[in-house]
Structure formats: C-alpha cells, structure tokens
Design a protein around this motif. Structure first.
Motif, PDB file in Angstrom:
ATOM      1  N   VAL A 129      18.333 -26.544 -41.684  1.00  0.00           N
ATOM      2  CA  VAL A 129      19.352 -25.162 -41.691  1.00  0.00           C
ATOM      3  C   VAL A 129      20.547 -26.222 -40.728  1.00  0.00           C
ATOM      4  CG1 VAL A 129      19.505 -24.389 -38.663  1.00  0.00           C
ATOM      5  CG2 VAL A 129      17.550 -23.799 -40.118  1.00  0.00           C
ATOM      6  N   TYR A 130      20.790 -27.137 -40.573  1.00  0.00           N
ATOM      7  CA  TYR A 130      21.968 -27.677 -40.002  1.00  0.00           C
ATOM      8  C   TYR A 130      22.438 -28.551 -41.333  1.00  0.00           C
ATOM      9  CZ  TYR A 130      20.314 -27.531 -35.129  1.00  0.00           C
ATOM     10  OH  TYR A 130      20.007 -26.478 -33.952  1.00  0.00           O
TER      11      TYR A 130
ATOM     12  N   HIS B 270      36.095 -21.188 -42.935  1.00  0.00           N
ATOM     13  CA  HIS B 270      36.991 -21.935 -41.494  1.00  0.00           C
ATOM     14  C   HIS B 270      35.852 -21.258 -41.227  1.00  0.00           C
ATOM     15  CE1 HIS B 270      39.365 -21.624 -38.725  1.00  0.00           C
ATOM     16  NE2 HIS B 270      39.898 -21.046 -38.401  1.00  0.00           N
ATOM     17  N   LEU B 271      35.202 -22.306 -39.900  1.00  0.00           N
ATOM     18  CA  LEU B 271      34.460 -22.090 -39.428  1.00  0.00           C
ATOM     19  C   LEU B 271      34.985 -21.446 -37.482  1.00  0.00           C
ATOM     20  CD1 LEU B 271      31.632 -22.150 -38.269  1.00  0.00           C
ATOM     21  CD2 LEU B 271      31.958 -24.781 -37.351  1.00  0.00           C
ATOM     22  N   VAL B 272      34.307 -20.435 -37.105  1.00  0.00           N
ATOM     23  CA  VAL B 272      35.520 -19.685 -35.876  1.00  0.00           C
ATOM     24  C   VAL B 272      34.486 -19.818 -35.266  1.00  0.00           C
ATOM     25  CG1 VAL B 272      36.067 -16.795 -35.234  1.00  0.00           C
ATOM     26  CG2 VAL B 272      36.319 -18.017 -37.972  1.00  0.00           C
ATOM     27  N   ALA B 273      32.943 -19.845 -34.547  1.00  0.00           N
ATOM     28  CA  ALA B 273      32.343 -20.093 -33.976  1.00  0.00           C
ATOM     29  C   ALA B 273      30.848 -20.299 -34.080  1.00  0.00           C
ATOM     30  CB  ALA B 273      32.830 -17.997 -32.944  1.00  0.00           C
ATOM     31  N   THR B 274      30.463 -21.217 -33.257  1.00  0.00           N
ATOM     32  CA  THR B 274      28.906 -21.629 -33.544  1.00  0.00           C
ATOM     33  C   THR B 274      28.807 -21.221 -31.943  1.00  0.00           C
ATOM     34  OG1 THR B 274      29.840 -23.836 -34.587  1.00  0.00           O
ATOM     35  CG2 THR B 274      27.538 -23.495 -34.018  1.00  0.00           C
ATOM     36  N   LYS B 275      26.627 -20.518 -32.774  1.00  0.00           N
ATOM     37  CA  LYS B 275      25.862 -20.342 -31.285  1.00  0.00           C
ATOM     38  C   LYS B 275      24.880 -21.094 -31.982  1.00  0.00           C
ATOM     39  CE  LYS B 275      27.827 -15.893 -29.981  1.00  0.00           C
ATOM     40  NZ  LYS B 275      26.878 -14.500 -29.173  1.00  0.00           N
ATOM     41  N   ASP B 276      24.696 -22.412 -31.019  1.00  0.00           N
ATOM     42  CA  ASP B 276      23.038 -22.944 -31.403  1.00  0.00           C
ATOM     43  C   ASP B 276      22.504 -22.289 -30.843  1.00  0.00           C
ATOM     44  OD1 ASP B 276      21.479 -24.916 -31.934  1.00  0.00           O
ATOM     45  OD2 ASP B 276      22.434 -26.291 -32.041  1.00  0.00           O
ATOM     46  N   TYR B 277      21.098 -21.167 -30.616  1.00  0.00           N
ATOM     47  CA  TYR B 277      20.523 -21.141 -29.462  1.00  0.00           C
ATOM     48  C   TYR B 277      19.194 -21.742 -30.817  1.00  0.00           C
ATOM     49  CZ  TYR B 277      22.833 -16.960 -28.933  1.00  0.00           C
ATOM     50  OH  TYR B 277      23.815 -15.775 -28.259  1.00  0.00           O
ATOM     51  N   ILE B 278      19.522 -23.122 -31.583  1.00  0.00           N
ATOM     52  CA  ILE B 278      18.089 -23.640 -31.302  1.00  0.00           C
ATOM     53  C   ILE B 278      18.113 -25.239 -30.492  1.00  0.00           C
ATOM     54  CG2 ILE B 278      16.869 -25.056 -33.169  1.00  0.00           C
ATOM     55  CD1 ILE B 278      18.348 -23.682 -35.643  1.00  0.00           C
ATOM     56  N   ALA B 279      19.270 -25.933 -30.334  1.00  0.00           N
ATOM     57  CA  ALA B 279      19.284 -27.054 -29.563  1.00  0.00           C
ATOM     58  C   ALA B 279      18.863 -26.135 -27.887  1.00  0.00           C
ATOM     59  CB  ALA B 279      20.769 -27.219 -29.661  1.00  0.00           C
ATOM     60  N   ASP B 280      19.797 -24.512 -27.818  1.00  0.00           N
ATOM     61  CA  ASP B 280      20.008 -23.788 -26.416  1.00  0.00           C
ATOM     62  C   ASP B 280      19.155 -22.927 -26.631  1.00  0.00           C
ATOM     63  OD1 ASP B 280      20.442 -23.116 -24.156  1.00  0.00           O
ATOM     64  OD2 ASP B 280      22.591 -22.971 -24.091  1.00  0.00           O
ATOM     65  N   PRO B 281      17.651 -22.163 -26.512  1.00  0.00           N
ATOM     66  CA  PRO B 281      17.547 -20.814 -27.097  1.00  0.00           C
ATOM     67  C   PRO B 281      17.709 -19.684 -26.270  1.00  0.00           C
ATOM     68  CG  PRO B 281      15.489 -23.108 -27.331  1.00  0.00           C
ATOM     69  CD  PRO B 281      16.861 -23.442 -26.517  1.00  0.00           C
ATOM     70  N   LYS B 282      17.561 -19.018 -26.662  1.00  0.00           N
ATOM     71  CA  LYS B 282      17.924 -17.823 -25.959  1.00  0.00           C
ATOM     72  C   LYS B 282      16.242 -17.959 -24.675  1.00  0.00           C
ATOM     73  CE  LYS B 282      19.032 -13.698 -26.980  1.00  0.00           C
ATOM     74  NZ  LYS B 282      19.731 -12.417 -27.271  1.00  0.00           N
ATOM     75  N   GLU B 283      16.816 -17.056 -23.655  1.00  0.00           N
ATOM     76  CA  GLU B 283      15.713 -16.446 -22.250  1.00  0.00           C
ATOM     77  C   GLU B 283      14.058 -16.359 -22.831  1.00  0.00           C
ATOM     78  OE1 GLU B 283      16.939 -17.058 -18.610  1.00  0.00           O
ATOM     79  OE2 GLU B 283      15.002 -16.064 -17.835  1.00  0.00           O
ATOM     80  N   ASN B 284      14.480 -15.738 -23.871  1.00  0.00           N
ATOM     81  CA  ASN B 284      13.211 -14.946 -24.618  1.00  0.00           C
ATOM     82  C   ASN B 284      12.619 -16.166 -25.295  1.00  0.00           C
ATOM     83  OD1 ASN B 284      15.280 -14.434 -26.558  1.00  0.00           O
ATOM     84  ND2 ASN B 284      14.784 -12.546 -27.015  1.00  0.00           N
ATOM     85  N   GLY B 285      13.049 -16.823 -26.327  1.00  0.00           N
ATOM     86  CA  GLY B 285      12.535 -17.531 -27.081  1.00  0.00           C
ATOM     87  C   GLY B 285      13.317 -17.397 -27.750  1.00  0.00           C
ATOM     88  N   TYR B 286      14.443 -17.118 -28.531  1.00  0.00           N
ATOM     89  CA  TYR B 286      15.038 -16.353 -29.169  1.00  0.00           C
ATOM     90  C   TYR B 286      15.375 -18.200 -29.578  1.00  0.00           C
ATOM     91  CZ  TYR B 286      17.485 -14.789 -33.189  1.00  0.00           C
ATOM     92  OH  TYR B 286      19.071 -14.754 -34.297  1.00  0.00           O
TER      93      TYR B 286
ATOM     94  N   LEU C 152      26.588 -18.723 -36.985  1.00  0.00           N
ATOM     95  CA  LEU C 152      27.631 -19.194 -37.337  1.00  0.00           C
ATOM     96  C   LEU C 152      29.227 -18.193 -37.391  1.00  0.00           C
ATOM     97  CD1 LEU C 152      26.829 -21.608 -39.800  1.00  0.00           C
ATOM     98  CD2 LEU C 152      26.939 -22.064 -37.793  1.00  0.00           C
ATOM     99  N   ILE C 153      30.231 -17.967 -36.878  1.00  0.00           N
ATOM    100  CA  ILE C 153      31.066 -17.413 -37.622  1.00  0.00           C
ATOM    101  C   ILE C 153      32.323 -17.574 -38.540  1.00  0.00           C
ATOM    102  CG2 ILE C 153      32.769 -15.334 -36.863  1.00  0.00           C
ATOM    103  CD1 ILE C 153      30.146 -14.017 -35.761  1.00  0.00           C
TER     104      ILE C 153
END
Ligand code: GTP
Ligand code: MG
Length: 234
Positions: free
Chosen positions: A121-122, A135-151, A156-157
């Motif tokens: 993945v990385y 051009h990398l605009v935004a990153t959300k790393d829900y692997i390092a920081d999973p969502k509350e429900n476990g997602y 990347l945008i």
C-alpha cells in the motif's frame, strides 16, 4: 441546472441554458450555468481518472515483470454520478454551482487500489506520488490511525494535469489504497451499515470493529509469512 422536484436527487437535470448568466441561485428551483452543463463538467474528471488509471496499470504491469510479483491485486476506478454529486453537495451544504462543486467535492473522480500486503500500500502510494506530474494535495492514513468503526485504508487526494485543446486543467482524484483484507472488511461493513442505517446497535458496532482488528492481524500475519519466504523487500 434545472431541478424538477427539490429533494428528489434522481430528478436533477443539468442543462446548458446558454444565457451567459452566472450561477448564483442555490437549489430552489431553476438556476443557470454559463455553459456546458454537467456532462462537460464531468469530462475533465473522466480524463483525470483515465490518467491515474494508466499510471496504476503501468506500475502493476511493470512490477509484475520485475520478478517479485505484482503488488496490486485489483483496481477500481469510478466516476461519481450527477445524482451522487448533488446528494453530497446537499449533505455538506455546498451550493449547486460548478465552481463550488469543483472546489468542495474532491472525490468526483476516485480510484481504489487493492494491494496484497500493507507494505505494498505504502510502496504503491510512494511510487504514484513521487511522479512529477502527480501533485499530492491531502493524505488521510486510516491504516496508521483507523476510524472508530475499524475502517482502514490510505486515502490520498492527488491532482493530475489534464491537457485539453486550449488549456491545462488540474484535476483532483481520490485514491484509496488498501489490502485485500481491508477491502473485504470495508465491502461487507458497507452492506451491514446500510442495512441498519442510521442506528446500528452498539454490540454490532463493536463486533464490526473487532472484525476489523481480526483483518488487521491477518494482514500482519501474511506480511510476516511473505517476508520470511521472500525477504524484507519485494
Ligand atoms: P465522503 O463524503 O464519504 O467521501 O467522506 P469524506 O469526504 O469524509 O472522506 P473520507 O476520506 O473519510 O472517506 C472517503 C471514502 O472512503 C468514502 O466515500 C468511502 O468510500 C470510504 N470510507 C470512509 N469511511 C468508511 C467506512 O467507515 N466504511 C467503509 N466501508 N468505507 C469508508
Ligand atoms: Mg466519497
């Protein structure tokens, strides 16, 4: 844009009235866009998506030939439908003008890249974002920081230039990278959630997140096996 019945997302019609008027009215009947309409608005997103899709296909095929196997299991590009764009606009209180939609909805073009292992993945994210036209605009790393429900997933945008006949348009594309295990969980959670939406029972909620942890443990285990057999890098 012509709307027939406010509240009925399926009935939103995008039409070029050709009046040259600026769109100012917010979803309360009829308002006008200067030119083009929804089909033209979506066209650059389709092209941007095709650009990213080609890049991912090149990576997958080239890596497959390099000997250590293809880190990409499957790829799913998708363009938001006009109905789902207007539904999201309403949800986030975004006026229904192309200018507002363009600046506020960044997942009109989206591509999901399902990888074999977490490290892939990385690796794939890195290979994609280091390309000079991406051009990398935004990153959300829900692997390092999973969502509350476990997602879990890496979001990347990215912005990719699309070369039209008379101009270059930077087009945002949402890239979701995840493992097969994360994809398995997310697909089924999506189904379960929508069945119970909006009040999902608390027990089910915690069971779902426990299942996500199970999937993450499976990922760790497979990654370890992979490393033991093939060494630390692909
Ligand atoms: P959206 O308005 O849904 O696009 O969310 P957002 O703008 O807050 O962005 P985010 O990066 O959190 O999520 C974008 C996309 O990731 C969603 O549209 C889903 O495809 C996926 N996603 C995010 N959270 C979940 C989740 O809890 N479960 C599942 N199954 N998918 C999720
Ligand atoms: Mg989305």
């Amino acid at each position: 844009v012509t709307t027939e019945r406010p509240g009925d997302q399926g009935m939103v019609r995008w039409a070029p009235p050709g009046t040259g008027e600026t769109a100012t009215t917010v979803y309360d009947g009829t308002f006008h866009e200067p030119a083009g309409g929804m089909t033209e608005f979506l066209l650059v997103y389709k092209f941007g998506l095709a650009e990213i899709n080609t890049k991912v296909t090149i990576l997958a095929e080239e890596l497959a030939h390099k000997g250590r196997g293809n880190p990409i299991e499957h790829v799913l590009p998708r363009l938001k439908t006009p109905a789902s764009i207007t539904a999201k606009a309403r949800r986030i209180d975004c006026p229904l003008t192309f200018e507002d939609l363009r600046s506020r909805i960044r997942d009109i073009a989206g591509i999901r890249i399902v990888c074999s292992f977490v490290s892939d993945v990385y690796t794939v994210a890195e290979m994609l974002t280091r390309q000079p036209d991406v051009h990398l605009v935004a990153t959300k790393d829900y692997i390092a920081d999973p969502k509350e429900n476990g997602y879990r997933s890496l979001h990347l945008i990215v912005e990719i230039p699309v070369f039209l006949s008379d101009r270059v348009v930077p087009v945002p594309v949402e890239v979701q990278l995840r493992t097969v295990a994360m994809d398995f969980w997310a697909s089924l959670e999506h189904k379960i959630y929508y069945k119970y939406d909006p009040d999902i029972p608390a027990e089910l909620r915690s069971e779902l997140s426990a299942a996500a942890d199970d999937a993450a443990r499976l990922d760790q285990r497979m990654e370890r096996l992979h490393r033991e057999i093939h060494g630390p890098r692909r």
